[in-house]
Design a protein around this motif. Structure first.
Motif, short mmCIF file in Angstrom:
data_model
loop_
_atom_site.label_atom_id
_atom_site.label_comp_id
_atom_site.label_asym_id
_atom_site.label_seq_id
_atom_site.Cartn_x
_atom_site.Cartn_y
_atom_site.Cartn_z
N HIS A 134 0.81 -1.23 0.05
CA HIS A 134 -0.14 0.00 -0.11
C HIS A 134 0.94 1.19 -0.12
N ASP A 140 -3.00 -2.08 7.87
CA ASP A 140 -2.21 -2.88 7.04
C ASP A 140 -1.10 -3.71 8.15
N ASN A 147 1.47 -2.86 -6.53
CA ASN A 147 0.42 -2.05 -5.78
C ASN A 147 -0.90 -2.81 -5.42
N GLU A 148 -1.16 -3.02 -4.37
CA GLU A 148 -2.45 -3.61 -3.79
C GLU A 148 -3.63 -2.96 -4.41
N ASP A 149 -3.64 -1.50 -4.57
CA ASP A 149 -4.79 -0.81 -4.74
C ASP A 149 -4.99 -0.30 -6.06
#
Length: 473
Positions: free
Chosen positions: A53, A77, A311-313
């Motif tokens: 993140h 997180d 990137n997780e998002d």
């Protein structure tokens, strides 16, 4: 006659004593048993790999509790090994960073170092794609900012995985900047590697930027050392799999036509990354739902590019597409959703594949060889120490050795079948009879932590049990 009898008895006793001593010194009966290993489909936590993140901080002269701000942002997180921090310096675009600003930066890094994650760090001036409003008008100011922040980066280098960008460009991505020409890129890269003492990985946005910078770097061997840029400069790609050219990352010409100063076509840039990123990290974010990030196509390119982090998002549409895909293999991942599969294979994924144990009678040693594979997308970029332990029945370590072998030779990606052997000779002379357990592990020299292997077997007693040694008279 009596003397002869006494002599004979003495002779027998001496021989018996010698035999008994030999029995104690050499082991006439040694039984070695190897464990069998199976790959696990579980998600495992290991440092310097995986999804992340992003957390952003605007630096100013105002006193700020950076620890509280970071804790608030990272509250949810708890399961990542990496995180990205974006540090905005736009308040200082016309001047040096003030003493107060530098203090805030150090407080931020102090808080970051206390988190369990390692950091992808990006200094920038723009968050909105409007870099021309915020970037310093003089490159000398950017160079000065690099010098000023270098001391903090060096101080907290153990918590930094890689430093992305050269401070400039939209979102810090080296586009939309007046400093994109070769001379400026070289100036900025040389200053940044100097400011960080060549002790952390750096990354630029595109392969052509890497080539422009390295065109001037001294990559020849001097006193056994490469130019630090050669050893530490990697890539990041925030247009990953976004189109046929990764949203401007690649070009149309062949390498022969384009030379050093222009982007190459996709296939040649992928081949370039496969070689480069076998020794320096690569990662970023996937964008724009299209055929190039369909699951099967994505897997092929993530392997070739040796992608360590994503990137997780972003981009949710692509991540959701992977989550709705199914893995069709003949191994433990068959039927798993695609996003979970990628999550497990970002970076390195080390697998204990086989063990060989043999007794050398004349040397009275146990010859032990452990084979490792890397079934992840990317190598291990940090040096870890291989450790072999022999423990007695009470759990006490009676022998410890660092076997020969280099885990960083396991590149993963398209070479997932490759094996690296770690070998050691365990001396058995003088060891008392009994049953001994043998363990193998990879240990971080800095903090003593261990790498988790992707096996069904779990770590115990500071390692993975690979076999037993039974000594009998």
């Amino acid at each position: 006659m009596r003397k002869k009898l006494l002599f004979f008895i003495l002779f027998v006793l001496v021989i018996a004593g010698i035999i008994a001593g030999v029995h104690d010194y050499f082991h006439w009966k040694v039984m070695l048993t190897e464990e069998n290993f199976t790959e696990s489909s579980e998600e495992i936590w290991n440092p310097d790999r995986g999804f992340y993140h992003i957390y952003g901080f605007l630096i100013s002269d105002e006193p700020v509790d950076m620890g509280e701000q970071l804790d608030t942002q990272m509250e949810k997180d708890s399961d990542h090994a990496l995180a990205m921090v974006q540090i905005n310096l736009r308040e200082y675009r016309e001047k040096e960073i003030s003493k107060e600003g530098l203090q805030n930066i150090e407080k931020l890094f102090q808080a970051m170092s206390a988190a369990k994650v390692h950091w992808i760090v990006r200094f920038l001036y723009d968050w909105n794609g409007e870099n021309e409003k915020y970037e310093p008008q003089s490159i000398d100011i950017v160079l000065k900012h690099m010098q000023q922040t270098g001391e903090v980066l060096a101080k907290y280098r153990d918590s930094v995985f890689t430093l992305q960008g050269l401070f400039v460009g939209n979102w810090g991505e080296l586009n939309g900047t007046k400093y994109a020409e070769t001379d400026s890129l070289q100036q900025l890269a040389k200053q940044l590697v100097q400011s960080t003492n060549g002790q952390m990985y750096l990354a630029v946005r595109t392969p052509v930027q890497w080539r422009k910078i390295m065109e001037s770097a001294d990559v020849s061997r001097k006193n056994g050392q490469n130019d630090p840029l050669y050893d530490m400069l990697g890539l990041f790609n925030d247009g990953m799999l976004g189109s046929g050219n990764d949203c401007g990352t690649y070009g149309e010409k062949s390498a022969a036509e384009a030379g050093v100063d222009q982007a190459w076509n996709r296939s040649e840039e992928l081949a370039f990354q496969e070689k480069l990123c076998s020794r320096v990290p690569n990662g970023g974010e996937v964008i724009i739902d299209n055929g190039y990030n369909d699951f099967e196509h994505a897997i092929a390119d993530l392997k070739t590019m040796h992608v360590t982090y994503l990137n997780e998002d972003y981009d949710e549409a692509v991540l959701e597409k992977w989550a709705s895909s199914k893995v069709q293999t003949e191994d433990c991942f068959d039927g798993m959703d695609g996003l979970s599969y990628i999550r497990r294979h970002l970076g390195y994924r080390l697998l204990l594949s086989e063990v060989s144990m043999q007794h050398d009678f004349w040397e009275d040693t146990a010859e032990i060889t452990v084979a490792l594979q890397n079934v992840g997308f990317a190598p291990v970029y940090k040096e870890y120490e291989p450790v072999l332990l022999v423990k007695d029945e009470t759990g006490q370590t009676i022998y410890e050795e660092s076997p020969s072998g280099d885990v960083r030779s396991l590149l993963g990606g398209n070479e997932a079948d490759r094996k690296e052997s770690f070998s050691v000779s365990v001396p058995l002379r003088g060891v008392k009879k009994g049953c001994y357990s043998v363990y193998f592990a990879l240990r971080d020299i800095a903090d003593g932590s261990f790498i988790t292997f992707a096996n069904e077997q779990k770590i115990e007693n500071e390692g993975y049990k690979i076999g037993t040694i039974l000594l009998e008279s």
